[in-house]
Scaffold this active site. Structure first.
Site, short mmCIF file in Angstrom:
data_model
loop_
_atom_site.label_atom_id
_atom_site.label_comp_id
_atom_site.label_asym_id
_atom_site.label_seq_id
_atom_site.Cartn_x
_atom_site.Cartn_y
_atom_site.Cartn_z
N VAL A 27 1.20 -7.86 1.44
CA VAL A 27 2.12 -7.07 0.62
C VAL A 27 3.19 -6.55 1.58
CG1 VAL A 27 2.37 -5.09 -0.90
CG2 VAL A 27 0.29 -6.48 -0.99
N MET B 125 2.23 -2.38 5.65
CA MET B 125 1.87 -3.66 5.05
C MET B 125 0.36 -3.73 4.86
SD MET B 125 2.67 -7.38 6.77
CE MET B 125 4.44 -7.19 6.63
N CYS B 126 -0.10 -4.38 3.79
CA CYS B 126 -1.53 -4.59 3.66
C CYS B 126 -1.83 -6.04 3.34
CB CYS B 126 -2.18 -3.64 2.66
SG CYS B 126 -1.71 -3.91 0.97
N ARG B 127 -3.08 -6.41 3.58
CA ARG B 127 -3.52 -7.78 3.34
C ARG B 127 -4.23 -7.83 2.00
NH1 ARG B 127 -7.81 -9.02 7.41
NH2 ARG B 127 -9.30 -8.76 5.74
N THR C 179 -6.93 -4.86 1.96
CA THR C 179 -7.35 -4.12 3.14
C THR C 179 -6.13 -3.37 3.63
OG1 THR C 179 -8.83 -5.92 3.66
CG2 THR C 179 -8.45 -4.31 5.40
#
Ligand code: NAG
Ligand code: NAG
Length: 189
Positions: free
Chosen positions: A45, A64-66, A82
């Site tokens: 994201v 940012m996230c996964r 995450t």
């Protein structure tokens, strides 16, 4: 306020993101011939835009996230994200239920009271996806959101431009658009 915040963590970080500025009657467009199986797998994201007051306050502190997208029972998507929160890695799951057509989903907050429609407006599956969401009920009703999904952590200028154009076409101001910085942990394997 606490409920709103939880809702936001749910939406923003859990990976759904993106709110349509159109009403439920004139639904936003979705990727033509959307193929859900090609949308599965790992995304980052990488960008957000929203007009919610929570976001306005917090946007500078977001990372940012996964997100790992797998099919859920019933034909929808299970999005497990995450993310870095309070300097710790956290995992959260968001369930998107299939709606009227492929690429369109609904999300009901497990904390109750709000419902959202999430649309994959455009994707080429192997590099990026542009999502748009908006609340249809409860706390979510007064805001909308756009989200940039990227297959890689590094997002090029061209994709950033594409996302900005997408956001502006939906009424977001320059100020409301954020490209999320990479955290120093949590998004690596
Ligand atoms: C969603 O996926 C995660 C990760 O694979 C899994 O732990 C969880 O049980 C799934 N949730 C549902 C409701 O399917
Ligand atoms: C956000 O935008 C939506 C759609 O344009 C609008 O309905 C809503 O009132 C706005 N909310 C805020 C908090 O500005």
């Amino acid at each position: 306020m606490a409920a709103l915040r939880i809702l936001w963590m749910g939406l923003v970080f859990l990976g759904a993101l993106g709110f349509l500025h159109t009403s439920a009657q004139d639904q936003d467009s979705v990727q033509p011939n959307f193929q859900q199986d090609k949308f599965l797998g790992r995304w980052f994201v990488a960008g957000l835009a929203s007009n919610s007051s929570w976001y306005r306050e917090k946007k500078k502190t977001l990372f940012m996230c996964r997100a790992e997208v797998i099919p859920s029972e019933g034909g929808g998507l299970n999005v497990t994200s995450t993310l870095l929160r309070k300097n710790q890695c956290k995992t959260e799951t968001l369930l998107l239920e299939p709606a009227q057509k492929p690429g369109l989903y609904t999300y009901n907050s497990p904390h109750g009271g709000s419902a959202h429609i999430v649309s994959v407006v455009e994707t080429n599956y192997n590099q990026y996806a542009l999502l748009y969401s908006k609340g249809t009920k409860g706390l979510g009703q007064d805001f909308h959101m756009a989200t940039l999904y990227s297959r890689t952590q590094n997002v090029g200028a061209e994709l950033k431009d594409k996302f900005s154009t997408f956001c502006k076409a939906r009424g977001f101001t320059e100020d409301e658009i954020v490209f999320l910085p990479q955290p120093d942990k949590c998004i690596q394997e």
